[in-house]
Design a protein around this motif. Sequence first.
Motif, short mmCIF file in Angstrom:
data_model
loop_
_atom_site.label_atom_id
_atom_site.label_comp_id
_atom_site.label_asym_id
_atom_site.label_seq_id
_atom_site.Cartn_x
_atom_site.Cartn_y
_atom_site.Cartn_z
N SER A 27 0.39 -1.49 -0.56
CA SER A 27 0.35 0.02 -0.02
C SER A 27 0.59 0.99 0.63
CB SER A 27 -1.14 0.12 1.43
OG SER A 27 -0.57 -0.04 2.55
N GLN A 28 -0.22 2.72 -0.22
CA GLN A 28 0.78 3.69 -0.25
C GLN A 28 0.01 4.60 0.62
OE1 GLN A 28 1.84 5.19 -4.14
NE2 GLN A 28 2.36 7.26 -3.63
N LEU A 29 0.83 5.28 1.78
CA LEU A 29 -0.58 6.41 2.39
C LEU A 29 0.71 7.46 2.76
CD1 LEU A 29 -0.11 4.07 6.04
CD2 LEU A 29 -1.50 4.08 4.43
N LYS A 30 -0.67 8.83 3.40
CA LYS A 30 -0.23 10.14 2.65
C LYS A 30 -1.01 10.16 4.09
CE LYS A 30 0.74 13.53 0.06
NZ LYS A 30 2.25 14.18 -0.97
N GLY A 31 0.05 11.32 3.88
CA GLY A 31 0.01 11.68 5.62
C GLY A 31 0.36 11.44 7.14
N LYS A 32 0.34 12.76 7.76
CA LYS A 32 1.31 12.13 9.53
C LYS A 32 -0.01 10.66 9.87
CE LYS A 32 3.33 14.73 11.66
NZ LYS A 32 3.92 15.55 12.65
N GLN A 33 -1.52 11.29 10.04
CA GLN A 33 -2.05 10.48 10.36
C GLN A 33 -2.43 9.09 9.86
OE1 GLN A 33 -3.33 11.39 13.76
NE2 GLN A 33 -4.04 9.15 13.52
N ALA A 34 -2.00 8.89 8.77
CA ALA A 34 -2.40 7.75 8.36
C ALA A 34 -0.97 6.67 8.92
CB ALA A 34 -1.85 7.95 6.79
N LEU A 35 0.61 7.30 8.36
CA LEU A 35 1.31 6.27 8.83
C LEU A 35 0.76 6.15 10.62
CD1 LEU A 35 5.06 6.94 8.27
CD2 LEU A 35 4.34 6.79 10.24
N VAL A 36 0.35 7.12 11.33
CA VAL A 36 0.80 6.86 12.82
C VAL A 36 -0.07 5.54 12.72
CG1 VAL A 36 -0.35 7.94 14.33
CG2 VAL A 36 1.64 8.87 13.54
N ASP A 37 -1.97 6.07 12.42
CA ASP A 37 -2.81 5.19 12.06
C ASP A 37 -1.93 3.47 11.69
OD1 ASP A 37 -3.92 7.01 12.96
OD2 ASP A 37 -5.16 7.22 11.53
N ALA A 38 -1.86 3.35 10.94
CA ALA A 38 -0.38 2.50 10.27
C ALA A 38 0.19 1.35 10.67
CB ALA A 38 -0.41 2.80 9.03
N ALA A 39 1.15 2.29 11.77
CA ALA A 39 2.60 1.98 12.37
C ALA A 39 2.18 1.10 13.84
CB ALA A 39 3.87 2.89 12.66
N PHE A 40 0.74 2.08 14.43
CA PHE A 40 0.66 2.18 15.85
C PHE A 40 -0.44 1.02 16.12
CE2 PHE A 40 4.22 5.10 15.34
CZ PHE A 40 5.47 4.72 15.98
N GLY A 41 -1.06 1.02 15.01
CA GLY A 41 -2.70 0.69 15.51
C GLY A 41 -3.05 -1.11 16.07
N MET A 42 -2.55 -1.15 15.78
CA MET A 42 -2.51 -3.07 16.38
C MET A 42 -1.36 -3.66 16.70
SD MET A 42 -5.95 -4.13 14.28
CE MET A 42 -5.13 -5.21 13.70
N GLN A 43 -0.35 -3.11 16.68
CA GLN A 43 0.81 -3.24 16.91
C GLN A 43 0.56 -4.00 18.05
OE1 GLN A 43 2.97 -5.23 14.42
NE2 GLN A 43 3.91 -6.23 16.36
N ASP A 44 1.20 -4.67 18.69
CA ASP A 44 1.16 -5.15 20.53
C ASP A 44 3.70 -5.50 20.03
OD1 ASP A 44 2.27 -5.85 23.05
OD2 ASP A 44 1.69 -8.03 22.97
N TYR A 45 3.96 -4.38 20.04
CA TYR A 45 5.55 -3.82 20.49
C TYR A 45 6.78 -5.06 21.76
CZ TYR A 45 4.82 -0.65 17.01
OH TYR A 45 4.24 -0.14 15.89
N THR A 46 5.27 -5.16 22.55
CA THR A 46 6.52 -6.97 23.38
C THR A 46 6.91 -7.98 22.68
OG1 THR A 46 4.06 -7.28 24.33
CG2 THR A 46 5.24 -5.56 25.64
N GLN A 47 5.90 -8.02 21.50
CA GLN A 47 6.14 -9.16 20.75
C GLN A 47 6.56 -9.26 18.75
OE1 GLN A 47 4.88 -12.39 22.12
NE2 GLN A 47 4.69 -11.14 24.05
#
Length: 124
Positions: A41-61
């Motif tokens: 995919s291709q994302l445009k804009g800070k909010q789109a990047l933040v939503d994709a990168a931090f939306g559902m990822q569990d960083y402890t795993q």
Amino acid sequence: MKTSSTADFLRDFNNAFFSGNQQFIEQHVTDDVEWIMVGASQLKGKQALVDAAFGMQDYTQLDFEVEMVVAEGLSGAVKGVMTATGGNGRKRKYCYSDFYEMSGEGEAKIHKMTSFVVEIKKEP
């Protein structure tokens, strides 16, 4: 040999990305940042990047290793390996390469990211 400040910044950016430091990422990308995930995919804009990168990822795993950083001026690339553990305990390993372009106005911020990610199905 001393690492360039751009290379240090890209290493810090990757560390923030993979450790879930959303505030660092938001502070170091432009409002109109573009993130191209080749083949996905291709994302445009800070909010789109933040939503994709931090939306559902569990960083402890998530484990990662930056293997190489190459930088010159306001562009650079990072190569690494990441391992994600799913809810079923299954580990999946990926190689990634990210290419960055930064703005040159004031404090440098990332305005374009191009990511290549390939799952490692079998170790060599």
